[in-house]
Design a protein around this motif. Structure first.
Motif, PDB file in Angstrom:
ATOM      1  N   SER A   1       0.822  -1.198   0.000  1.00 36.62           N
ATOM      2  CA  SER A   1       0.000   0.000   0.000  1.00 36.62           C
ATOM      3  C   SER A   1       0.858   1.251   0.000  1.00 36.62           C
ATOM      4  N   VAL A   2       0.434   2.259  -0.745  1.00 36.24           N
ATOM      5  CA  VAL A   2       1.053   3.583  -0.736  1.00 36.24           C
ATOM      6  C   VAL A   2      -0.058   4.565  -0.413  1.00 36.24           C
ATOM      7  N   THR A   3       0.172   5.400   0.585  1.00 34.78           N
ATOM      8  CA  THR A   3      -0.854   6.337   1.024  1.00 34.78           C
ATOM      9  C   THR A   3      -0.273   7.731   1.132  1.00 34.78           C
ATOM     10  N   GLU A   4      -0.954   8.712   0.564  1.00 36.31           N
ATOM     11  CA  GLU A   4      -0.557  10.108   0.719  1.00 36.31           C
ATOM     12  C   GLU A   4      -1.102  10.597   2.056  1.00 36.31           C
ATOM     13  N   VAL A   5      -0.258  11.235   2.840  1.00 37.30           N
ATOM     14  CA  VAL A   5      -0.668  11.741   4.141  1.00 37.30           C
ATOM     15  C   VAL A   5      -0.669  13.255   4.084  1.00 37.30           C
ATOM     16  N   GLY A   6      -1.751  13.858   4.537  1.00 34.30           N
ATOM     17  CA  GLY A   6      -1.840  15.312   4.539  1.00 34.30           C
ATOM     18  C   GLY A   6      -2.710  15.811   3.404  1.00 34.30           C
ATOM     19  N   GLU A   7      -2.826  17.094   3.351  1.00 30.63           N
ATOM     20  CA  GLU A   7      -3.648  17.744   2.334  1.00 30.63           C
ATOM     21  C   GLU A   7      -2.840  17.947   1.057  1.00 30.63           C
ATOM     22  N   ALA A   8      -3.481  17.753  -0.069  1.00 30.76           N
ATOM     23  CA  ALA A   8      -2.807  17.946  -1.354  1.00 30.76           C
ATOM     24  C   ALA A   8      -2.356  19.387  -1.531  1.00 30.76           C
ATOM     25  N   THR A   9      -3.019  20.334  -0.847  1.00 25.27           N
ATOM     26  CA  THR A   9      -2.673  21.737  -0.985  1.00 25.27           C
ATOM     27  C   THR A   9      -1.423  22.106  -0.191  1.00 25.27           C
ATOM     28  N   GLN A  10      -0.890  21.187   0.614  1.00 25.56           N
ATOM     29  CA  GLN A  10       0.273  21.499   1.427  1.00 25.56           C
ATOM     30  C   GLN A  10       1.565  21.562   0.614  1.00 25.56           C
ATOM     31  N   SER A  11       1.592  20.953  -0.534  1.00 23.64           N
ATOM     32  CA  SER A  11       2.793  20.991  -1.371  1.00 23.64           C
ATOM     33  C   SER A  11       2.410  20.652  -2.805  1.00 23.64           C
ATOM     34  N   ASP A  12       3.391  20.728  -3.680  1.00 27.44           N
ATOM     35  CA  ASP A  12       3.168  20.378  -5.075  1.00 27.44           C
ATOM     36  C   ASP A  12       3.407  18.901  -5.328  1.00 27.44           C
ATOM     37  N   VAL A  13       3.646  18.115  -4.286  1.00 27.24           N
ATOM     38  CA  VAL A  13       3.947  16.701  -4.426  1.00 27.24           C
ATOM     39  C   VAL A  13       2.664  15.891  -4.265  1.00 27.24           C
ATOM     40  N   TYR A  14       2.409  14.999  -5.203  1.00 31.26           N
ATOM     41  CA  TYR A  14       1.259  14.116  -5.103  1.00 31.26           C
ATOM     42  C   TYR A  14       1.539  12.855  -5.905  1.00 31.26           C
ATOM     43  N   LEU A  15       0.788  11.818  -5.618  1.00 36.96           N
ATOM     44  CA  LEU A  15       0.935  10.551  -6.326  1.00 36.96           C
ATOM     45  C   LEU A  15       0.142  10.633  -7.622  1.00 36.96           C
ATOM     46  N   SER A  16       0.810  10.457  -8.760  1.00 32.62           N
ATOM     47  CA  SER A  16       0.129  10.594 -10.041  1.00 32.62           C
ATOM     48  C   SER A  16       0.010   9.275 -10.796  1.00 32.62           C
ATOM     49  N   ASN A  17       0.704   8.217 -10.326  1.00 28.26           N
ATOM     50  CA  ASN A  17       0.682   6.945 -11.025  1.00 28.26           C
ATOM     51  C   ASN A  17       0.910   5.815 -10.037  1.00 28.26           C
ATOM     52  N   ILE A  18       0.236   4.704 -10.273  1.00 30.87           N
ATOM     53  CA  ILE A  18       0.501   3.474  -9.525  1.00 30.87           C
ATOM     54  C   ILE A  18       0.502   2.336 -10.537  1.00 30.87           C
ATOM     55  N   SER A  19       1.472   1.450 -10.433  1.00 35.97           N
ATOM     56  CA  SER A  19       1.492   0.294 -11.322  1.00 35.97           C
ATOM     57  C   SER A  19       2.017  -0.908 -10.560  1.00 35.97           C
ATOM     58  N   THR A  20       1.590  -2.079 -10.994  1.00 36.04           N
ATOM     59  CA  THR A  20       1.955  -3.325 -10.331  1.00 36.04           C
ATOM     60  C   THR A  20       2.239  -4.387 -11.380  1.00 36.04           C
ATOM     61  N   ARG A  21       3.337  -5.121 -11.190  1.00 35.79           N
ATOM     62  CA  ARG A  21       3.642  -6.261 -12.055  1.00 35.79           C
ATOM     63  C   ARG A  21       3.539  -7.521 -11.226  1.00 35.79           C
TER      64      ARG A  21
END
Length: 162
Positions: A18-38
């Motif tokens: 699992s990958v989870t973003e913690v905090g508000e998206a407005t707190q920085s310009d960093v966000y998860l834009s892609n997830i992939s699994t093989r």
């Protein structure tokens, strides 16, 4: 940056990463834009599943959802799933939002071509989908109960100016 996590075991089994973003998206310009699994795609309950959550109160986001099998041969991967089938489920409402076998047969194929997002192989499923906030799974199986290694990926399509 780009990060990879490797999860392996000695015996056959099921694992969850699992990958989870913690905090508000407005707190920085960093966000998860892609997830992939093989993973190895089997039959029955041994399908490849990638779960993800879309959050926000605004308009639906645009996502590229796809699976690859034959294209992995070009990178030297053996035993690939030659004909993947992809279903996108809205898990909150227990419905299939979109499904695809071959990207060229999908209603979004002209858009994929225009955006230079078409799959390299005709047997690989890929499509664009607008998604509102909620939880989803992208499920990959093999056409005709075939098995092999495959990748499933979900990418948020961000337009310039966002």
């Amino acid at each position: 940056g780009i990060y990879t996590a490797h999860l392996s075991g000695n015996n056959e089994g099921i694992a969850l990463f699992s990958v989870t973003e913690v905090g508000e998206a407005t707190q920085s310009d960093v966000y998860l834009s892609n997830i992939s699994t093989r993973a190895m795609v089997g039959t029955g309950s041994k399908q490849l599943i990638a779960g993800f959550t879309v959050s926000g109160d605004g308009d639906p986001g645009r996502f590229l959802v796809g699976a690859a099998g034959p294209a992995m041969q070009d990178a030297g991967v053996d035993g690939v799933l030659q004909d993947p089938f992809l279903r996108l489920h809205d898990t909150q409402n227990s419905v299939i939002v979109h499904s695809n076998d071959n990207w060229q047969e999908d209603p979004t194929a002209p858009e994929l071509i225009a955006a230079d997002k078409a799959a390299d192989y005709p047997s690989e499923p890929r499509f664009f989908q607008d998604l509102s906030s909620g939880t989803y799974t992208a499920n990959v199986t093999g056409v005709g109960s075939t098995t092999g290694r495959a990748i499933v990926g979900v990418t948020e399509e961000v337009t310039s100016g966002e």
